[in-house]
Write a protein that holds these residues in place. Structure first.
Motif, short mmCIF file in Angstrom:
data_model
loop_
_atom_site.label_atom_id
_atom_site.label_comp_id
_atom_site.label_asym_id
_atom_site.label_seq_id
_atom_site.Cartn_x
_atom_site.Cartn_y
_atom_site.Cartn_z
N MET A 32 0.84 -1.20 0.00
CA MET A 32 0.00 0.00 0.00
C MET A 32 0.87 1.26 0.00
O MET A 32 0.60 2.22 -0.72
N ASN A 33 1.93 1.23 0.78
CA ASN A 33 2.88 2.35 0.81
C ASN A 33 3.50 2.57 -0.57
O ASN A 33 3.64 3.72 -1.03
N ALA A 34 3.81 1.50 -1.25
CA ALA A 34 4.38 1.59 -2.60
C ALA A 34 3.37 2.20 -3.58
O ALA A 34 3.71 3.05 -4.41
N ALA A 35 2.10 1.78 -3.44
CA ALA A 35 1.05 2.33 -4.32
C ALA A 35 0.88 3.83 -4.07
O ALA A 35 0.76 4.62 -5.02
N TYR A 36 0.85 4.23 -2.79
CA TYR A 36 0.74 5.67 -2.48
C TYR A 36 1.90 6.45 -3.07
O TYR A 36 1.74 7.58 -3.54
N ASN A 37 3.08 5.86 -3.03
CA ASN A 37 4.25 6.55 -3.56
C ASN A 37 4.11 6.84 -5.06
O ASN A 37 4.51 7.89 -5.54
N LEU A 38 3.53 5.86 -5.78
CA LEU A 38 3.28 6.07 -7.21
C LEU A 38 2.21 7.15 -7.41
O LEU A 38 2.34 8.02 -8.27
N LEU A 39 1.15 7.08 -6.60
CA LEU A 39 0.07 8.06 -6.71
C LEU A 39 0.59 9.48 -6.47
O LEU A 39 0.19 10.42 -7.15
N ASN A 40 1.48 9.62 -5.49
CA ASN A 40 2.05 10.93 -5.17
C ASN A 40 3.18 11.34 -6.10
O ASN A 40 3.83 12.36 -5.87
N LYS A 41 3.46 10.50 -7.10
CA LYS A 41 4.52 10.75 -8.07
C LYS A 41 5.89 10.91 -7.41
O LYS A 41 6.75 11.65 -7.88
N GLN A 42 6.06 10.20 -6.28
CA GLN A 42 7.36 10.20 -5.62
C GLN A 42 8.33 9.26 -6.32
O GLN A 42 9.53 9.35 -6.12
N SER A 43 7.81 8.32 -7.09
CA SER A 43 8.68 7.44 -7.86
C SER A 43 7.97 6.93 -9.10
O SER A 43 6.73 6.97 -9.20
N ASP A 44 8.77 6.46 -10.06
CA ASP A 44 8.23 5.89 -11.30
C ASP A 44 8.04 4.39 -11.17
O ASP A 44 7.16 3.80 -11.76
N VAL A 45 8.94 3.76 -10.40
CA VAL A 45 8.84 2.34 -10.11
C VAL A 45 8.91 2.18 -8.60
O VAL A 45 9.84 2.70 -7.96
#
Ligand code: V1P
Ligand code: CA
Ligand code: ZN
Length: 397
Positions: free
Chosen positions: A122-135
């Motif tokens: 879930m943390n990884a998904a949020y990171n993508l949503l927040n555009k903090q990472s591409d992968v």
């Protein structure tokens, strides 16, 4: 010596809570959370932590898990212990615990374990949503068999479904790809009634000499989700059944051809890739003959489409090779090439040394280490791809 550069404007995040490592399914159980310790050691030994953002996610809460799972099931899961478990109890069996195979045992810290790996996805998904990472990477997740009220095939909580549900808050179409040697049935079932998630699984499919189907027994080419034309999810699953012993060139061709066609036609705005390492040659449960770089080719192929990518683990039952593969795939994500000689000054280096453990190198030859004859002829694979293309006509606009 292991120097490497991060491409400009492109970032990778690594989501890992080390407490996941200390859980044990039981001594004879093939699922070993300890493989994640080995993976982390290789990732650190090659210095890959300098090429990505590291996150140590908190465990998911009961309410967060209830976004997909039934509360009655979660109550049972959060309260059951080896001490209070009643293996003959109806609830126990109905929720998928115990049984003859004991695929899903009750062990100490079970709730802690499931909330940690789910929290990381879930943390990884949020990171993508927040555009903090591409992968965004979570090697501790990928438990694709769990259903909303049922534990199945070593999986208790379906972290993949939870992560996809988060991605759906911003993404109109999410593609799920599953290269674990087993069919990703839990993810497919969870989204069978929506056209906003397309599920694509590659897996071993077939009946053994002794009459038992390869687990979980579903995922033939003609299984494309619901058949009712009124169901929006119709045609939004594609299953690629494969026979024993498939080799690198065949798998790479199959994966590139089919995945490419799905991405072109479905045009997802985010992709979730389950990278189960039990599709490698020599896996304790698997039947394929893949080498590490062929497995990694799938990750590279998907990454090159440039969509936000959530990369998660899954199966993988020969721990030293799971660690090699997921270290290699972490490097693929950051765009690094790794030296074949393993750095020697690392904890657990013995796990990788000696001829039987892969001779101290990162890329040992895994082809035919378990002598699975290749039953996949090129003619059969051509027919399979033709049928897959036919199935994809359902999602043409
Ligand atoms: O085949 C079965 C049982 C037999 N029942 C009729 C079903 N279970 C398999 C489960 C494999 C789960 C794979 C999980 C994943 O896709 C995702 C993490 O990789 C099974 C097997 C087997 N050889 O297929 N269970 C076990 N082996 C097992 C062995 C020892 C102890 C406990 C379970
Ligand atoms: Ca699969
Ligand atoms: Zn598997």
């Amino acid at each position: 010596e292991y120097g490497m550069e991060k491409p400009q404007g492109y970032s990778v995040s690594f989501h890992y809570n080390p407490h996941v490592e200390y859980h044990h399914f039981g001594s004879s159980h093939p699922m070993k959370p300890w493989r994640l310790t080995l993976t982390k050691q290789l990732v650190l030994a090659y210095g890959l932590e300098y090429c990505m953002e590291l996150y140590e996610p908190r465990p998911a809460t009961f309410d967060e898990l209830a976004i997909f799972h039934d509360r009655e099931y979660l109550s049972f899961l959060s309260n059951v212990t080896p001490q209070n478990a009643k293996p003959d109890d109806n609830a126990y069996l109905a929720f998928g615990f115990g049984g003859d195979s004991n695929d899903c045992p009750v062990f100490d810290g079970l709730w802690n374990y499931v909330s940690i790996y789910s929290g990381a996805s879930m943390n990884a998904a949020y990171n993508l949503l927040n555009k903090q990472s591409d992968v965004a990477i979570n090697w501790s997740g990928g438990l694709h068999h769990a259903k909303k009220n049922l534990a199945s095939g070593f999986c208790y909580i379906n972290d993949i479904v939870l992560a996809i549900q988060l991605l759906l808050t911003q993404h109109q179409r999410v593609l799920y790809i599953d290269i674990d040697v087993h069919h990703g049935d839990g993810v497919e079932a969870a989204f069978e009634s929506t056209d906003r998630v397309f599920t694509l699984s590659y897996h071993k499919f077939g009946i053994d000499r002794n009459g038992y189907p390869f687990f979980p027994g579903t995922g033939n080419i003609n299984e494309m989700g619901p058949t009712d034309p009124a169901n929006r999810g119709k045609g939004h699953s594609l299953n690629i059944p494969i026979d024993d012993g498939i080799d690198d060139d065949q798998y790479k061709w199959l994966f590139k051809t089919v995945t490419g066609a799905v991405i072109d036609k479905y045009n997802p705005t985010a992709i979730v890739l389950q990278s189960g390492a039990d599709s490698l040659g020599g896996d304790r449960l698997g039947r394929f003959n893949l080498n590490i770089k062929a497995h990694g080719f799938c990750i590279e192929t998907v990454k090159n489409y440039g969509r936000p990518l959530l990369l998660i683990g899954g199966g993988g039952y020969t721990p030293r090779n799971v660690a090699r593969t997921w270290c290699h795939e972490t490097a693929v994500c950051v765009g690094a090439e790794l030296h074949n000689n393993l750095p020697t000054h690392i904890p657990y280096i013995q796990a990788f040394q000696g001829a039987e453990n892969g001779g101290g190198i990162l890329y040992p030859d895994l082809h035919n280490t378990k002598r699975h004859d290749n039953l996949n002829t090129d003619a059969k694979l051509n027919k399979l791809v033709a049928q897959a293309m036919e199935n994809l006509r359902y999602i043409e606009g």
